[in-house]
Design a protein around this motif. Structure first.
Motif, PDB file in Angstrom:
ATOM      1  N   ILE B 135       5.942  27.782 -22.088  1.00  0.00           N
ATOM      2  CA  ILE B 135       5.936  28.424 -23.514  1.00  0.00           C
ATOM      3  C   ILE B 135       5.852  29.719 -23.251  1.00  0.00           C
ATOM      4  O   ILE B 135       5.984  30.608 -24.355  1.00  0.00           O
ATOM      5  N   ILE B 175       2.359  34.465 -12.103  1.00  0.00           N
ATOM      6  CA  ILE B 175       1.269  34.108 -12.368  1.00  0.00           C
ATOM      7  C   ILE B 175       1.204  32.655 -12.986  1.00  0.00           C
ATOM      8  O   ILE B 175       0.398  31.729 -12.860  1.00  0.00           O
ATOM      9  N   PHE B 178       1.369  30.028 -10.383  1.00  0.00           N
ATOM     10  CA  PHE B 178       0.340  29.674  -9.835  1.00  0.00           C
ATOM     11  C   PHE B 178      -0.607  29.185 -10.321  1.00  0.00           C
ATOM     12  O   PHE B 178      -1.145  28.302  -9.875  1.00  0.00           O
ATOM     13  N   VAL B 179      -0.903  29.390 -11.527  1.00  0.00           N
ATOM     14  CA  VAL B 179      -1.911  28.915 -12.405  1.00  0.00           C
ATOM     15  C   VAL B 179      -1.527  27.402 -12.619  1.00  0.00           C
ATOM     16  O   VAL B 179      -2.304  26.483 -12.716  1.00  0.00           O
ATOM     17  N   ARG B 184      -2.839  23.704 -10.818  1.00  0.00           N
ATOM     18  CA  ARG B 184      -2.807  22.504 -11.631  1.00  0.00           C
ATOM     19  C   ARG B 184      -3.324  22.670 -13.284  1.00  0.00           C
ATOM     20  O   ARG B 184      -4.045  21.478 -13.617  1.00  0.00           O
ATOM     21  N   ALA B 185      -3.466  23.811 -13.555  1.00  0.00           N
ATOM     22  CA  ALA B 185      -3.860  23.932 -14.962  1.00  0.00           C
ATOM     23  C   ALA B 185      -3.103  23.548 -15.994  1.00  0.00           C
ATOM     24  O   ALA B 185      -1.866  23.107 -15.645  1.00  0.00           O
ATOM     25  N   ASP B 186      -3.487  23.142 -16.988  1.00  0.00           N
ATOM     26  CA  ASP B 186      -2.593  22.994 -18.331  1.00  0.00           C
ATOM     27  C   ASP B 186      -1.527  23.944 -18.323  1.00  0.00           C
ATOM     28  O   ASP B 186      -1.973  25.013 -18.611  1.00  0.00           O
ATOM     29  N   ILE B 188       0.774  24.388 -20.806  1.00  0.00           N
ATOM     30  CA  ILE B 188       0.646  24.998 -22.207  1.00  0.00           C
ATOM     31  C   ILE B 188      -0.413  26.060 -22.383  1.00  0.00           C
ATOM     32  O   ILE B 188       0.069  27.255 -22.763  1.00  0.00           O
ATOM     33  N   VAL B 189      -1.487  26.121 -21.749  1.00  0.00           N
ATOM     34  CA  VAL B 189      -2.640  26.827 -21.924  1.00  0.00           C
ATOM     35  C   VAL B 189      -2.154  28.177 -21.026  1.00  0.00           C
ATOM     36  O   VAL B 189      -2.100  29.352 -21.460  1.00  0.00           O
ATOM     37  N   SER B 190      -1.656  27.709 -19.968  1.00  0.00           N
ATOM     38  CA  SER B 190      -1.234  28.812 -19.034  1.00  0.00           C
ATOM     39  C   SER B 190      -0.020  29.646 -19.658  1.00  0.00           C
ATOM     40  O   SER B 190      -0.061  30.873 -19.487  1.00  0.00           O
ATOM     41  N   THR B 192       0.421  29.880 -23.043  1.00  0.00           N
ATOM     42  CA  THR B 192       0.074  30.646 -23.938  1.00  0.00           C
ATOM     43  C   THR B 192      -0.637  32.072 -23.514  1.00  0.00           C
ATOM     44  O   THR B 192      -0.559  33.087 -24.016  1.00  0.00           O
ATOM     45  N   ALA B 193      -1.457  31.790 -22.501  1.00  0.00           N
ATOM     46  CA  ALA B 193      -2.066  33.026 -21.766  1.00  0.00           C
ATOM     47  C   ALA B 193      -0.950  33.935 -21.341  1.00  0.00           C
ATOM     48  O   ALA B 193      -1.340  35.244 -21.603  1.00  0.00           O
ATOM     49  N   ILE B 194       0.109  33.567 -20.846  1.00  0.00           N
ATOM     50  CA  ILE B 194       1.172  34.587 -20.452  1.00  0.00           C
ATOM     51  C   ILE B 194       1.575  35.274 -21.740  1.00  0.00           C
ATOM     52  O   ILE B 194       1.802  36.653 -21.518  1.00  0.00           O
ATOM     53  N   PHE B 196      -0.068  35.887 -24.275  1.00  0.00           N
ATOM     54  CA  PHE B 196      -1.416  37.001 -24.654  1.00  0.00           C
ATOM     55  C   PHE B 196      -1.275  38.189 -23.705  1.00  0.00           C
ATOM     56  O   PHE B 196      -1.296  39.244 -24.166  1.00  0.00           O
TER      57      PHE B 196
END
Lengths: 442, 403
Positions: B135, B175, B178-179, B184-186, B188-190, B192-194, B196
């Motif tokens: 994303i 990044i 890695f995340v 193994r983070a979500d 989509i969350v990662s 979205t974080a990128i 932002f």
């Protein structure tokens, strides 16, 4: 290509598989590891990880501030005093008026609107109102196992329909007009989100993709509606790409502050009520039970006789309702108008993602993290931050970075455990910190 | 994928698909016939586009009944749009039409608008084919746009600017990798974080370095490729004669991506990791390694798209200047069914609709912005499966845990 990855995580897991050890072989095995303690904290209410996450994000943001030649402590202090939260620290012997009467009762804090920090606090709480609702929009879908990225689009749809009803019918009486606006905007938001839920339920289209697309469709609908010649564009000045003002009969009651300068409106209580409704629906109703069951495991829920597809649609609709409500309350609460430029710069729906995730998708958590992000947003805005302390243009971007870091860390709450394990792996060859029992949480 | 391949045979000997393509052509023709094509064809009667459009719709429906869903529905859509636009065009003033539908600038604009989307879509293809949802393309693109300007300005050379963009985009993707892979983070969350993070980092350093004045006007820009003598080759030469270097690079990278993805062992590994990581792992493919590589490549490609925007096309940087182009690139990737040429065709279509939206602003005013929503509507319809489902890689979005 035939080698296993050299990453410490992969290597460590392999070792765990090839050399299993009985758990009770060593008396030191009963010493709880950091991961286990962390898991305990999470069971206790999951407070610790979000707090560490937020602190860590602020710390990293501070490093950026430091690296670019500013004093991070001074910057954060400036942001904090801009939020108006220091208002709570000034106790005294004040009084508060009881609405619709001439009586007043004792109150610890000074509610006088001339106080600067009171004004700042009002603005922070106005933003909190919106962020609670956009956060709930993400959180409710999350509890059903859906990732609602579309909060921004649903928020925009709420704004568009809210303005449509709120700028029409100038002769309606006050209460019905407000209620009608709120109901129409919430339903519109619900319908907009339900498209994604419906597509997920019927065709299996991934809700992340569909909600992203719906976001941008709403964006362009808004750009059209408020743009020159658009459906909701200003009727007195055809050159102005801004909507008409919400008519007085559709405006919400302001209860603290001067409405001409954006006062805190009763929408704040609607948002707090929404938090309670969120908690109650999820934890005390059949609907909430089904939604959570689907969220935990759709297959098991289906086997238990719960209609997964119906719950997808319902959960998305309720999510969209929260976001649509947020847009509507912003319009009839304090903004009263919206323009093409606002459509392009508005981000409150997106910030809802960070709010929900930091709040662990729980009612209380969403409320607290909404307050945090609202403080951060307002505290770094040009209106509140002293430019001598830190340029607000920089601070606004610092807000984005802190939010991103929160999301990165919250998404990776194994990070702490991971760092802990990596530390042990580095130390093991030296015979330090070796423990026979591996962390379970990783 | 195998089942789909049997269900829908390839091009040769497949009449429904050919008929459907014919229908699409007829649909476009319906619109064209309504335009003032010169003095030789003095038609401009409403029934001409209507008749041709109905033929297109008929062809589309026949193709759909023979199970060529996607192309068939596209033909129906082309017929409907052709009739609508055609009838509108016959009523429009000739002067306005000449402005909107002047083909050479329109197609040049199409390539200009489509190039960032192509880069983003190609980047997204590598990432998603390896099973990592991206994303964050938008953010990686924005990072590329800023660091291209920064590099080109500080080193005084556009090629170093591009290098800076690639490195910065790659780091951003690292990044994400890695995340979402290691931790193994979500995804989509990662992602979205990128987005932002890119917004914050580029905005912060943009203000810190350039302040309120914005980027200087004298930034070294990526040159256009002026083909000698192209202007004498008619409209074709005029369109392709002066394209930016990075547009040609995108064409090149399109072919390279296709060959890498579908004709080399590396591509096979990427695809197998994206479809069934456990099986890939069992035969000795490093799932993490492939995913890391693919994600970083995707960040570099998206950053190239951003670099094209900033130092190729505009020559400056503004906060949040990508304005959702990364997401249109993602839409193009999905609409193109996670294939390079499909994604490129979708990017061209979306680029064309953007170019048309800008042109239509003259006679239609603000209503033309609704055209900008077309890519998203089409993608929504495509993922909904109405016109033949877009199927993502099977393991896309699922973190892999080595056993």
């Amino acid at each position: 290509m035939t080698e296993p990855p050299a990453g410490p995580e992969g290597g460590g897991d392999r070792e765990a598989v090839t050399a299993p050890e009985p758990l009770s072989s060593d008396p030191t095995a009963y010493a709880p590891t950091v991961a286990e303690r962390l898991a305990t904290y999470q069971r206790l209410g999951g407070v610790v990880t979000p707090v560490i996450t937020a602190l860590f994000a602020f710390f990293m943001g501070g490093l950026v501030v430091l690296a670019t030649g500013h004093n991070p402590l001074r910057v954060y202090k400036g942001i904090f005093s801009g939020t108006g939260l220091d208002w709570f620290f000034h106790f005294g012997n004040y009084h508060i008026d009881i609405p619709f009467t001439n009586h007043h009762v004792f109150f610890w804090w000074n509610t006088s609107i001339v106080s600067n920090s009171a004004y700042n606090l009002q603005q922070t709480l106005i933003l909190t109102t919106t962020l609670i609702l956009t956060g709930l929009a993400v959180a409710f879908a999350f509890r059903c196992g859906l990732f609602n990225i579309g909060g921004q689009g649903q928020y925009l749809i709420g704004i568009i329909t809210g303005l449509w009803v709120g700028t029409s019918f100038p002769h309606m009486s006050h209460v019905p007009h407000v209620l009608l606006t709120i109901v129409v905007a919430s339903l519109a938001g619900a319908l907009w989100a339900a498209i994604a839920g419906f597509l997920k339920a019927t065709t299996g289209a991934h809700e992340v993709i569909t909600t992203i697309m719906l976001n941008w469709i709403a964006y362009w609908i808004g750009s059209w509606a408020f743009g020159q010649g658009g459906a909701l564009q200003n009727s007195t000045n055809p050159a102005l790409p801004v909507s008409n003002d919400v008519v007085p009969s559709a405006r919400l009651w302001a209860f603290w502050g001067n409405p001409a300068l954006q006062a805190l409106h009763v929408g704040f209580f609607i948002a707090l009520a929404a938090l309670v409704a969120f908690w109650f629906t999820l934890n005390r109703t059949t609907l909430g039970y089904e939604v959570r069951a689907v969220g935990f495991n759709p297959e098991a829920a289906r086997y238990g006789g719960i209609s997964v597809s119906r719950n997808y649609v319902t959960a998305m609709a309720i999510s969209g309702m929260f976001a649509g409500l947020a847009g509507c309350l912003d319009m009839i609460g304090y903004q009263y108008r919206f323009g093409v430029l606002d459509v392009q710069t508005s981000q409150l729906g997106f910030i809802g993602i960070a709010v929900a995730l930091l709040g662990r998708n729980k009612a209380l958590g969403v409320g607290l993290s909404a307050l945090l992000f609202a403080s951060l947003l307002y505290g770094t805005s040009t209106r509140s931050l002293n430019p001598d302390v830190f340029p607000p243009t920089l601070a606004g971007n610092l807000t984005w970075m802190i939010q991103a870091l929160v999301l990165l860390f919250i998404g990776a709450d194994v990070l702490i455990i991971y760092v802990w394990q990596a530390r042990r792996k580095v130390l093991r060859p030296f015979g330090i910190g070796a423990s026979p029992r591996r962390a379970e949480g990783a | 994928m195998a089942a789909r391949a049997e269900e829908l045979p390839r091009w040769r000997g497949n009449p429904p698909r050919s008929v459907a393509v014919g229908g699409i052509v007829l649909g476009c023709l319906a619109f064209l016939l309504a335009l003032p094509l010169g003095h030789h064809i003095p038609t401009r009667q409403p029934w001409v586009p209507a008749a041709v459009g109905i033929l297109a719709i008929a062809a589309g429906i026949w193709a759909v009944s023979r199970r060529a869903y996607r192309l068939g529905w596209l033909a129906v859509a082309a017929g409907v749009i052709g009739i609508g636009m055609g009838v509108l065009a016959t009523h429009a003033a000739v002067g306005n039409l000449h402005y909107v539908v002047s083909w050479t600038p329109l197609f040049t604009a199409m390539f200009v608008f489509a190039t960032p989307l192509t880069y983003a879509a190609l980047g997204g293809m590598f990432c998603e084919r390896s099973g990592v949802v991206n994303i964050g393309l938008e953010g990686m693109m924005l990072t590329g746009a800023f660091f291209a300007v920064l590099g080109a300005d500080k080193f005084g050379n556009w090629s170093l600017g591009i290098l800076c963009a690639i490195v910065a985009g790659g780091l951003m993707a690292l990044i994400h990798a890695f995340v979402s892979i290691q931790l193994r983070a979500d995804q989509i969350v990662s992602g979205t974080a990128i987005n932002f993070l890119a917004l914050g980092v580029t905005g912060y350093f943009f203000i810190q370095v350039y302040g309120a004045n914005g980027t200087p006007g004298s930034i070294s820009q990526v040159p256009d490729v002026n083909i000698p003598g192209a202007d004498h080759l008619g409209a074709f030469g005029q369109i392709f004669g002066h394209l930016n270097l990075l547009i040609w690079v995108s064409f090149l990278l399109l072919f390279v991506s296709y060959v890498v993805m579908f004709r080399t062992p590396i591509g096979l590994r990427i695809r197998s990791v994206g479809e069934h990581p456990r099986a890939a792992d069992t035969v000795g493919i490093s799932v993490y390694g492939i995913r890391y590589g693919a994600t970083i490549v995707s960040g570099m490609l998206a950053a190239l798209g951003g670099a094209y925007l900033s130092i190729g096309f505009v020559g400056s940087f503004n906060e949040n200047m990508t304005a959702g182009r990364g997401f249109i690139g993602l839409a193009a990737l999905i609409f193109g069914n996670w294939r390079p040429f499909g994604a490129f065709a979708a990017a061209l279509l979306f680029g064309f609709s953007q170019a048309l939206a800008f042109r239509l602003a003259q006679p239609w005013g603000n209503s033309a912005v609704l055209f900008q929503a077309l890519p998203y509507v089409l993608t929504l319809v495509a993922v909904a499966g109405v016109i033949g489902r877009s199927t993502p890689p099977a393991a896309s979005g699922r973190p892999y845990r080595k056993q």
